[in-house]
Structures are given as C-alpha cells and as structure tokens.
Design an enzyme around this catalytic site. Structure first.
Site, short mmCIF file in Angstrom:
data_model
loop_
_atom_site.label_atom_id
_atom_site.label_comp_id
_atom_site.label_asym_id
_atom_site.label_seq_id
_atom_site.Cartn_x
_atom_site.Cartn_y
_atom_site.Cartn_z
N ASP A 31 10.39 -49.10 12.24
CA ASP A 31 9.20 -49.76 12.78
C ASP A 31 9.28 -51.27 12.53
O ASP A 31 9.46 -51.71 11.40
CB ASP A 31 7.94 -49.20 12.11
CG ASP A 31 6.68 -49.49 12.91
OD1 ASP A 31 6.47 -50.65 13.30
OD2 ASP A 31 5.89 -48.56 13.15
N SER A 80 2.57 -50.46 17.89
CA SER A 80 3.39 -49.30 17.52
C SER A 80 2.99 -48.04 18.28
O SER A 80 3.83 -47.20 18.60
CB SER A 80 3.28 -49.04 16.01
OG SER A 80 3.88 -50.07 15.28
N GLU A 253 10.79 -42.11 10.24
CA GLU A 253 10.37 -43.49 10.45
C GLU A 253 10.46 -44.30 9.15
O GLU A 253 9.89 -43.92 8.13
CB GLU A 253 8.93 -43.59 10.97
CG GLU A 253 8.56 -45.05 11.30
CD GLU A 253 7.08 -45.25 11.58
OE1 GLU A 253 6.77 -46.11 12.41
OE2 GLU A 253 6.25 -44.57 10.96
N ASP A 258 8.04 -52.76 9.22
CA ASP A 258 6.97 -53.41 9.98
C ASP A 258 5.94 -54.05 9.07
O ASP A 258 5.52 -55.20 9.28
CB ASP A 258 6.30 -52.37 10.88
CG ASP A 258 5.08 -52.91 11.61
OD1 ASP A 258 5.25 -53.81 12.45
OD2 ASP A 258 3.96 -52.44 11.34
N ASP A 300 10.46 -49.71 17.50
CA ASP A 300 9.39 -49.71 18.48
C ASP A 300 9.11 -51.12 18.99
O ASP A 300 8.66 -51.32 20.11
CB ASP A 300 8.11 -49.09 17.90
CG ASP A 300 7.77 -49.62 16.52
OD1 ASP A 300 8.52 -50.46 15.98
OD2 ASP A 300 6.74 -49.19 15.96
#
Length: 431
Positions: A31, A80, A253, A258, A300
């Site tokens: 992410d 996301s 993930e 992120d 993403d």
C-alpha cells in the site's frame, strides 16, 4: 483464415491458457509503494562494502507498471479503496468505494470467484482486516468508513453457504469485539480458531479456519515489532492454513508503507519495505517448491511523493535509518514526558544527536506526540537528505512484480483493472 483453421487456433490458445492456469494465487499489495520506495529500498539494503549496488527481490520480480486513476468523475488521484476495488474487480470506481462500482452496485471480486470455485481464501495484512484494501477483496460497501458493517459482512455474507474468508490475519479488535456484537465469539462458535498474539500462530492446527487479530486497529509498526517484522509470520501462517487440493487465493498487504508515507516518515518507510521484502523472499522460495502457484505484487498508489535526494548535493544517506530501535512514532511517545530529550532520543535513534537537533526536540510542548514525530522525521530527512512533496497520494504509475504460473501475462504497462481482469481469466481457465 478458413473456419477450421480458426477453430483449431482458438482451441490451441484455450489449451495453452489452461496449461498456465495456477492452482493458487497470492496477491500482494504494497500500500502506497510507488517506484521511489522500491528504488530507495535497494539503496537502503545495499552492502556499502561492495562496489556494486545489489539487486533486491523487487528487482528480480519486476515485470511491468500499472496506472492507478479511479473512475474519471473522481479525478486522476486514487485512494486505497478505489484502487483496491480496481485490483479486485477489474472495475473503476469512486474514492472510498469498497467492492462496488461507480453506481454503488456490488461487483464480484477475484477472491469471491476463487471461493465459488471451491478454493480456500484468506487475507493477511498489517492494518485492521476490515481496512480499505482487504475489505475491497472480501466485502462490498459504499464507504470504506463503515468499518463495523464491513466487519459484520465477513460473518454475515456467505458464498455457497460458506464464509467468504477462511483465514483473516491482522488488526481490528475494536471492530470485532464491540458492545453491540462480538464477532470473535461468533467466528469461534462457527468453527474458527482464534488467536490474539502473533506468537500463537504456529500452535494452530494446519488447514483449519483461522481468525487472528493482533491489535486494536492496525498492528504495531515493523520497528516496534519483534525482529522488526511481522508480515513474514502472517504470510507463512496464512498459507499453512490455506493449502489444500483445490487451491487457494490469498491477499497479503504491507499496509503501513502507506501510513509511513502519509507521515513523511522515511525511517518507518524503509522498515516497512524490509518487512515486505523478507516476506517476498520467502514467497520466492515457496514458488520454487510450489510451481502451480502465481505470485502477483503491486501497489494501489504511491504516497508522500518520496524523493531520494532533497537538494543539489546529489546524495542520499540511508545509513542514518538503519539503527533505529523504535519507530519515530514510538520514539515521540517515549519523549513526551521527558524535558531533556537528547540522551533518550540519541539512544533510540541509534546515533548521537547534535546540539541543534536536541534543541529542536526540547522546544516542543504538546499534549500529543505528533509534533515530536514530525521533528524526529525531520532529523532523519536532513541526515539522509530525503524529500517529500505531499502527505497525501500521488498519481504516478506503480510497479508490477510477478512470478510463477501465468506471470508472463502481467508484463509491460497496463491499467490496474487489467491486473484483476487477467486474474479472472486465469481463475476461469483452471483445469
């Protein structure tokens, strides 16, 4: 071309596709992991005692790039939820959407198709398991903010009379153990094993349905976890529970790449990337022993506008990031109640702070750690010469990595929806 020749060609193409249909699909999302993160990680992981810059697992697996924009009525920059929905359904949608199209109608996900086909399914993430990305593979909701409803859906929604997910690993106590409903007890009553300590994963009987929740919301940062990593443990445990004769689909993930990007936190960014890299190195070896498996890795979107080099010095020095004893968030928390912060900050950051750096910490007066976190991250930025352009997302293309059966179909540039569409094709052509 004559009709019989056309028919023969179609049969041969269909046969070739069937021969490359994987038994198992492992989808990994970093992410927020734009191309600057994988490049920075190569330098972070480099052995400075050698003349060359060694390749990483990301270099070995790289096959292409993907565009990430959401439904064009939303604009060019995705969140996301919209991007994960594109990766799970092959359909563009609006920011905030969980497994629904632009008209808020549910769309089948690749994970759900795998379940319909009799495969086992699972998610292993470092965020809460009902966060945007995992939810977009295993649920449908008009808003990513409806955390309780998404969690409820994991129990209430069935496919062919079965739960959508056989394995769920990550954070999320807050959403699964509530005053109005205890989903943990309901899953246990339905036959799921439940663990709330990551060290308990090895004690679970292989092949059984498993719910593992290890934090109130997201799991602790990699820097604050045992051995500075937890994704490899989640990955190994999930696969151990999912392996079976019918195959499986697993979403993994690295959620907090992120979060580090949003915080402009280069120390946590590289630790999260290392956590992911170690998991991918294990998966590389797993594919050698399980050649009927497809591994697809992508992001993403990119977060933070990370710049490897912040001025005209033409330098980047990751050595200052390698001795952190805790995440900058945790360091900030520990410094909150201390007036003279230099000694503890130097110990936790792994290097002696200058008088100016200590002063930048000591002058902060706040009842919450964010200002101190920002100051610590600024010290690391200055030391390493790291730059950032935003605390949000950017619209750059993201890398695609793949290995195993069918991996050649992810080469080149494609839209993120095409990644999902290709997985649908591979799933539908299983022998």
């Amino acid at each position: 071309m004559k009709p019989i020749a056309t028919l023969l060609l179609a049969v041969l193409c269909q046969s070739a596709l069937a021969n490359t249909a994987p038994q198992n699909i492992i989808m990994v999302v970093g992410d927020g992991m734009g191309p600057s993160f994988t490049t920075a990680y190569r330098m972070y992981a480099d052995d400075p005692s050698t003349a060359e810059v060694e390749e990483t697992v990301f270099d070995r697996l790289l096959v292409g790039m993907a565009s990430t924009h959401p439904d064009m009525e939303t604009g060019y920059i995705t969140d996301s939820a919209a991007s994960a929905t594109a990766l799970s359904t092959g359909v563009k949608t609006y920011n905030g959407a969980i497994g629904v199209d632009a008209n808020k109608q549910p769309v089948q996900t690749v994970l759900e198709l795998a379940k319909m086909q009799g495969r086992k399914t699972g998610i292993a993430v470092t965020s809460q398991i009902n966060h945007a990305t995992p939810a977009s593979f295993g649920a449908h909701n008009e808003s990513r903010q409806n955390y309780d409803k998404i969690a409820d859906g994991y129990f209430d929604v069935k496919i062919n009379g079965q739960f959508v997910l056989d394995v769920m690993l990550g954070g999320g106590w807050q959403y699964f153990i509530r005053d109005d409903r205890n989903l943990v007890e309901q899953f246990k009553a339905a036959g799921y094993e439940y663990v709330d300590d990551i060290t308990q994963l090895d004690t679970v009987k292989a092949g059984t349905p498993l719910l593992g929740l290890f934090a109130d919301k997201g799991m602790p940062w990699a820097l604050d976890s045992a051995n500075h990593m937890r994704l490899p443990a989640l990955t190994k445990a999930a696969i151990r529970q999912l392996e079976n004769d019918q195959g499986y689909f697993l979403l993994i993930e690295a959620s907090q790449v992120d979060w580090a990007g949003h915080g402009n936190d280069i120390g946590s960014s590289m630790a999260e990337m290392h956590d992911l890299a170690v998991a991918l190195e294990w998966l590389e070896q797993y594919l050698v022993k399980n050649p009927d498996t497809l591994l697809v890795v992508t992001a993403d979107h990119s977060t933070g506008g990370l710049s490897i080099g912040a001025n005209d010095n033409y330098s980047w020095s990751p050595k200052w990031l390698k001795n952190l004893k805790a995440s900058p968030v945790e360091i900030a928390t520990q410094l909150m109640t201390i007036k003279n912060r230099g000694a503890l900050a130097s110990d936790l950051m792994g290097f002696e702070l200058t008088t100016e750096e200590v002063s930048s910490l000591n002058v902060i007066e706040s009842d919450e750690p964010r200002p101190l976190h920002n100051a610590i991250s600024k010290i690391l930025d200055n030391r390493s010469n790291t730059g950032w352009t935003t605390t949000g997302h950017t619209g750059v293309d993201v890398p695609i990595f793949a290995k195993g059966v069918g991996s050649e179909r992810f080469r080149g540039h494609m839209d993120n929806t095409r990644i999902a569409q290709t997985m649908f094709e591979l799933l539908r052509n299983k022998k």
